[in-house]
Design an enzyme around this catalytic site. Sequence first.
Site, PDB file in Angstrom:
ATOM      1  N   CYS B  77       0.849  -1.205   0.000  1.00 44.34           N
ATOM      2  CA  CYS B  77       0.000   0.000   0.000  1.00 44.34           C
ATOM      3  C   CYS B  77       0.876   1.244   0.000  1.00 44.34           C
ATOM      4  CB  CYS B  77      -0.912   0.028   1.221  1.00 44.34           C
ATOM      5  SG  CYS B  77      -1.811   1.595   1.345  1.00 44.34           S
ATOM      6  N   ILE B  78       0.691   2.091  -0.984  1.00 49.02           N
ATOM      7  CA  ILE B  78       1.598   3.238  -1.164  1.00 49.02           C
ATOM      8  C   ILE B  78       1.462   4.263  -0.034  1.00 49.02           C
ATOM      9  CG2 ILE B  78      -0.016   4.433  -2.749  1.00 49.02           C
ATOM     10  CD1 ILE B  78       2.557   5.384  -4.250  1.00 49.02           C
TER      11      ILE B  78
END
Lengths: 119, 130, 101
Positions: B77-78
Amino acid sequence: MARSMLVISRQAPWSGLAAREALDIALAGGAFELPLALLLLDDGVFQLSAGQRPESLEQKDLSANLKALPLFGIETIHVARDSLVQRGLDIDSLGHPIELIEESRLGDFIARFDHVVTL
Amino acid sequence: MKFTIAVFGAPHAPGTRRALRFAQAALAGGHEIVRVFLYREAVQTASANLVSPQDETDMGRAWQRFVADNQIDAVVCIAAALRRGVLDTGEAQRYQRPAANLAAGWALSGLGQLHEAAQQCDRLVCFGDQ
Amino acid sequence: MTTLHVVSHSPFADDRLQSCIRLLRPEDGLLLCGNAVEALRDGTKPRALLDEAAAASRSIYALDEDLAARALAGLPEWLRAVDYAGFVELSCQYQRVNGWT
């Protein structure tokens, strides 16, 4: 048919990123118009308490994100009634539209969804 | 069956090791893994800068090897990664940080990837810290 | 529509196990792993809760590597120990998996 997801948020807004990152999962799914619901359980119900002043702890206001849920297609916040009552929160003074779930119905409620994410 | 495995705990948390053993057992049982998704503290497992003492299991490496050997779609997840200092070259440049540290085999992407995988799988199994 | 609940926190330091047992239905399953297997220790309150749930026909499993690591003795007859292949099997058998992360 799209698969549904229940996000169960069990953490207070004051315990680091847990509550925010649980809510982000719900908001991201809502943005894709997926069938999705949010259940506040245990300490998660503290996210609803009225008059929070997160700036006192240099935090962003999580309740603003909760208020945004309807914009993402999540109309009501599901809340475990016992969790609210045990923690002394007054059901009538919460700042959000909620749907209470009795303890005896929680298992059935969870089983209505294809996937569950508990944070 | 098609599985999505979501990992939330820190690299050396017992839940992170359990997630890997579960993923290996799923493949051994003839099942398919649609995606592994790292979120919350688990994003640090995708750091190329983890260094473990020789006599300890290197969880970052173990996951990296599993992903490579089985050509697993492995997403970090960025937003969670940026907050915790796990950056690819693009993000390091964008935010003018001195180095990129995302290990090979992992890709930074949005939470939408978790939902996309959830749409494609029969079971989403989440592993936390403990 | 059945749910496999997976709990991994110690019941002596955390309320996840108690919270989970409250909502466990007869058709659901509970898998104990990590420090949650300490709930099986004989003569403790968490063990009494589990005994009660098992008597009310709840299916309770434990991850065998966690039992072995802690050398837990006096395990109840109702307990079913599973390895990772068994964990995967349970995940297929129940219709969803709720990890109490």
